[in-house]
Motif scaffolding. Structure first.
Motif, PDB file in Angstrom:
ATOM      1  N   PHE A  22      -0.233   8.809  -3.713  1.00 47.60           N
ATOM      2  CA  PHE A  22      -0.737   9.856  -4.041  1.00 47.60           C
ATOM      3  C   PHE A  22      -0.632  11.224  -3.103  1.00 47.60           C
ATOM      4  N   ILE A  23      -0.859  10.715  -1.650  1.00 46.77           N
ATOM      5  CA  ILE A  23      -0.866  11.649  -0.528  1.00 46.77           C
ATOM      6  C   ILE A  23       0.605  11.783  -0.089  1.00 46.77           C
ATOM      7  N   ASP A  42       9.306   3.220  -0.875  1.00 48.26           N
ATOM      8  CA  ASP A  42       8.223   2.691  -1.515  1.00 48.26           C
ATOM      9  C   ASP A  42       8.575   1.505  -2.305  1.00 48.26           C
ATOM     10  N   LEU A  45       4.371  -0.444  -5.751  1.00 41.98           N
ATOM     11  CA  LEU A  45       3.247  -1.371  -6.000  1.00 41.98           C
ATOM     12  C   LEU A  45       2.104  -0.711  -6.554  1.00 41.98           C
ATOM     13  N   ASN A  46       1.904   0.725  -6.152  1.00 43.20           N
ATOM     14  CA  ASN A  46       0.608   1.403  -6.599  1.00 43.20           C
ATOM     15  C   ASN A  46       1.245   2.651  -7.094  1.00 43.20           C
ATOM     16  N   SER A  47       2.289   2.866  -7.396  1.00 41.32           N
ATOM     17  CA  SER A  47       2.982   4.086  -7.848  1.00 41.32           C
ATOM     18  C   SER A  47       4.169   4.214  -8.446  1.00 41.32           C
ATOM     19  N   ASP A  74      10.134  -2.805   0.728  1.00 41.83           N
ATOM     20  CA  ASP A  74       8.866  -3.266   1.167  1.00 41.83           C
ATOM     21  C   ASP A  74       9.027  -3.100   2.826  1.00 41.83           C
ATOM     22  N   ILE A  75       7.997  -2.355   3.193  1.00 43.36           N
ATOM     23  CA  ILE A  75       7.691  -1.975   4.687  1.00 43.36           C
ATOM     24  C   ILE A  75       7.962  -3.130   5.686  1.00 43.36           C
ATOM     25  N   PHE A 101       3.048   6.335   5.088  1.00 43.19           N
ATOM     26  CA  PHE A 101       1.809   6.210   4.298  1.00 43.19           C
ATOM     27  C   PHE A 101       1.593   4.934   3.747  1.00 43.19           C
ATOM     28  N   LYS A 105      -4.994  -0.004   0.410  1.00 43.94           N
ATOM     29  CA  LYS A 105      -6.139   0.787   0.780  1.00 43.94           C
ATOM     30  C   LYS A 105      -7.683   0.615  -0.113  1.00 43.94           C
ATOM     31  N   TYR A 169     -10.138  -3.690   5.502  1.00 47.65           N
ATOM     32  CA  TYR A 169      -9.285  -2.407   5.316  1.00 47.65           C
ATOM     33  C   TYR A 169      -9.469  -1.538   6.687  1.00 47.65           C
ATOM     34  N   LYS A 173      -6.771  -0.524   9.792  1.00 50.96           N
ATOM     35  CA  LYS A 173      -6.438   0.927  10.257  1.00 50.96           C
ATOM     36  C   LYS A 173      -6.819   1.041  11.832  1.00 50.96           C
TER      37      LYS A 173
HETATM   38  P1  NAD Z   1      -1.288   5.231  -2.523  1.00 54.98           P
HETATM   39  O1  NAD Z   1      -1.544   3.648  -2.892  1.00 54.98           O
HETATM   40  O2  NAD Z   1      -1.191   6.280  -3.679  1.00 54.98           O
HETATM   41  O3  NAD Z   1       0.090   5.322  -1.840  1.00 54.98           O
HETATM   42  C1  NAD Z   1       0.543   4.443  -1.054  1.00 54.98           C
HETATM   43  C2  NAD Z   1       2.004   4.143  -1.436  1.00 54.98           C
HETATM   44  O4  NAD Z   1       2.536   3.092  -0.554  1.00 54.98           O
HETATM   45  C3  NAD Z   1       2.062   3.609  -2.889  1.00 54.98           C
HETATM   46  O5  NAD Z   1       3.234   4.301  -3.300  1.00 54.98           O
HETATM   47  C4  NAD Z   1       2.678   2.011  -2.830  1.00 54.98           C
HETATM   48  O6  NAD Z   1       3.256   1.653  -3.674  1.00 54.98           O
HETATM   49  C5  NAD Z   1       3.224   2.011  -1.465  1.00 54.98           C
HETATM   50  N1  NAD Z   1       3.156   0.867  -0.728  1.00 54.98           N
HETATM   51  C6  NAD Z   1       2.023  -0.129  -0.781  1.00 54.98           C
HETATM   52  N2  NAD Z   1       2.573  -1.290  -0.151  1.00 54.98           N
HETATM   53  C7  NAD Z   1       3.665  -1.384   0.101  1.00 54.98           C
HETATM   54  C8  NAD Z   1       4.711  -1.991   1.073  1.00 54.98           C
HETATM   55  N3  NAD Z   1       4.420  -3.176   1.390  1.00 54.98           N
HETATM   56  N4  NAD Z   1       5.909  -1.380   1.146  1.00 54.98           N
HETATM   57  C9  NAD Z   1       6.186  -0.109   0.889  1.00 54.98           C
HETATM   58  N5  NAD Z   1       5.517   0.547   0.089  1.00 54.98           N
HETATM   59  C10 NAD Z   1       4.215   0.111  -0.210  1.00 54.98           C
HETATM   60  O7  NAD Z   1      -2.283   5.458  -1.554  1.00 54.98           O
HETATM   61  P2  NAD Z   1      -2.587   6.978  -0.778  1.00 54.98           P
HETATM   62  O8  NAD Z   1      -4.145   7.344  -1.494  1.00 54.98           O
HETATM   63  O9  NAD Z   1      -1.559   7.992  -1.047  1.00 54.98           O
HETATM   64  O10 NAD Z   1      -2.771   6.642   0.764  1.00 54.98           O
HETATM   65  C11 NAD Z   1      -1.501   6.700   1.464  1.00 54.98           C
HETATM   66  C12 NAD Z   1      -2.222   6.295   2.909  1.00 54.98           C
HETATM   67  O11 NAD Z   1      -3.379   7.146   3.299  1.00 54.98           O
HETATM   68  C13 NAD Z   1      -2.599   4.518   3.074  1.00 54.98           C
HETATM   69  O12 NAD Z   1      -2.019   4.081   4.289  1.00 54.98           O
HETATM   70  C14 NAD Z   1      -4.125   4.803   2.932  1.00 54.98           C
HETATM   71  O13 NAD Z   1      -4.631   3.496   3.403  1.00 54.98           O
HETATM   72  C15 NAD Z   1      -4.446   5.831   3.815  1.00 54.98           C
HETATM   73  N6  NAD Z   1      -5.749   6.482   3.323  1.00 54.98           N
HETATM   74  C16 NAD Z   1      -6.088   7.030   1.975  1.00 54.98           C
HETATM   75  C17 NAD Z   1      -7.039   7.323   1.843  1.00 54.98           C
HETATM   76  C18 NAD Z   1      -7.428   7.817   0.192  1.00 54.98           C
HETATM   77  O14 NAD Z   1      -8.442   8.162   0.133  1.00 54.98           O
HETATM   78  N7  NAD Z   1      -6.640   8.019  -0.705  1.00 54.98           N
HETATM   79  C19 NAD Z   1      -8.054   7.742   2.485  1.00 54.98           C
HETATM   80  C20 NAD Z   1      -7.871   7.179   4.009  1.00 54.98           C
HETATM   81  C21 NAD Z   1      -6.393   6.804   4.184  1.00 54.98           C
END
Ligand code: NAD
Ligand code: UD1
Length: 359
Positions: A22-23, A42, A45-47, A74-75, A101, A105, A169, A173
């Motif tokens: 998302f972000i 990426d 997993l969630n996209s 994977d990271i 990112f 989460k 969670y 962080k």
């Molecule tokens: P999101 O889940 O949409 O994006 C995270 C991305 O990381 C996804 O595309 C997912 O597929 C990928 N991912 C997950 N595990 C992975 C791994 N092991 N290796 C590689 N890729 C992996 O979440 P978002 O809302 O875009 O959030 C991005 C970051 O911002 C996250 O770290 C989250 O904790 C942080 N954050 C988000 C929010 C929110 O409300 N959205 C608030 C505070 C902090």
């Protein structure tokens, strides 16, 4: 004779972990428009990898594919991270900075699966920092969260407020921020680090072509309201109407995804001209809104009705939380410009135009 002087613009290359999320997707779009080359890592997993097509389309840049390298991985895979840095060097585009990112989460999921959160979020970040150091890349922006503050003692929340996470969670962080603190103190390395503590990111790209499309069921307010609006859920359950707030519902600091994405561009521009430093910055609007205010605004700007009922408070919720964003405003060439009306309108536009997300 007039001599023309040419400036050679060397494009910088940014590794964006979790760039399909998302972000990450909204930030990647802005990075491209600013002229950066991207390597997106990426696991999906969630996209959905299809988001890259939307990023390319919205960028309006000819042959933009040549400026994006998409890597599924994977990271936690340190060997892969090393290969990515090597590959960038071999192609004469060494990675100049990382925006990190990638991570897990969900608060509720973190309470059920703590190992996953410590491994992906914390261990994944350690591996990334190690590979960066090995490759003399010392510039990083990290996605932190307002959740690290836990139950606020004083409001608005300042960067110096107590860090006291109340769930796994948030613990992960906060732990990553501690690691950043230690790493940034190493005098022989010139780390330039910003942790952005996001408040509540919502909304979508104003065209409705990009938005939040989680594969893991979200339990956040905006996605839920949108699903009620489109008829996929019957009604919104508002968690409590007896909180100590003006209308009895919880107050949060919602920030439009485009404002949030812009804060990364401003952070990157700031870091690229800084000497070594570590900054922790709150990224919010500084304005708290109640759940009922959100529902009413969503109904008004989109001209629809959101059925709701009040239910018990959700475990782990807090009454009020909003940011003091003055530090970010003073350090960065950034300020949030989107209104709550924009957030509600754009969320709904995305949902309406893409009822099944990117599928
Ligand atoms: P999101 O889940 O949409 O994006 C995270 C991305 O990381 C996804 O595309 C997912 O597929 C990928 N991912 C997950 N595990 C992975 C791994 N092991 N290796 C590689 N890729 C992996 O979440 P978002 O809302 O875009 O959030 C991005 C970051 O911002 C996250 O770290 C989250 O904790 C942080 N954050 C988000 C929010 C929110 O409300 N959205 C608030 C505070 C902090
Ligand atoms: C939640 C997480 C937080 C995380 C953030 C990411 C919890 C306790 N906190 O924050 O750690 O950083 O998401 O965006 O999960 N609400 C309802 N009905 C719903 C959904 C939400 O009434 O169906 C209310 C909640 O009680 C809350 C507000 O809406 O008062 C916002 O909820 P949400 O979007 O989940 O965000 P946070 O709780 O602030």
């Amino acid at each position: 004779m007039v001599r023309k002087s040419f400036t050679l613009t060397i494009m910088k290359t940014i590794l964006v972990t979790g760039g399909a999320g998302f972000i990450g997707s909204h930030t990647s779009l802005l990075l491209l428009k600013k002229g950066f080359n991207l390597i997106i890592l990426d696991s999906f997993l969630n996209s959905n990898p299809k988001v890259i097509e939307r990023i390319s389309e919205l960028s309006g840049i000819k042959n933009v594919q040549k400026r994006i390298e998409l890597i599924k991985g994977d990271i936690r895979d340190q060997k892969l991270l090393e290969r990515i840095f090597d590959f960038a060097k071999i192609n004469n585009n060494p990675i100049d900075a990382v925006i990190h990112f990638a991570g897990l989460k969900s608060v509720s999921d973190s309470l059920e699966n703590p190992f996953d959160y410590w491994e992906v979020n914390v261990l994944g970040t350690i591996k990334l920092l190690q590979v960066m150091e090995k490759n003399n890349c010392f510039t990083i922006i990290f996605s932190s969260s307002a959740t690290i503050y836990g139950v606020p003692k004083d409001l608005p929340l300042k960067e110096i407020s107590d860090i006291n996470p109340v769930n796994t969670y948030g613990e992960t962080k906060a732990a990553i921020e501690k690691i950043f603190r230690d790493v940034s103190k190493v005098k022989s390395k010139k780390w330039r680090m910003i942790t952005l503590r996001y408040f509540n990111p919502v909304g979508a790209h104003p065209t409705g072509k990009m938005g939040e499309d989680p594969l893991i069921e979200p339990n956040n307010l905006f996605p839920y309201i949108s699903q009620v609006a489109i008829g996929r859920k019957e009604k919104l359950r508002i968690f409590g109407n007896n909180w100590p707030t003006f209308d009895g519902t919880c107050i949060r600091d919602y920030i439009h995804i485009m404002d949030l994405a812009e804060s990364h561009i401003a952070s990157l521009e700031f870091l690229l001209k800084s000497s070594s430093l570590l900054l922790n910055l709150n990224i919010g609007t500084g304005i708290g809104r109640s759940v009922l205010e959100i529902v009413k605004t969503f109904e008004k700007v989109n001209n629809l009705v959101i059925p709701y009922s009040f239910v018990e408070r959700r475990e782990g919720d807090i009454a009020v939380n909003y940011a003091d964003n003055k530090k970010a405003l003073s350090f960065l060439n950034w300020r949030p410009i989107y209104t709550l009306e924009d957030m509600c309108r754009d969320s709904w536009k995305w949902q309406k135009m893409n009822p099944n997300g990117y599928k």
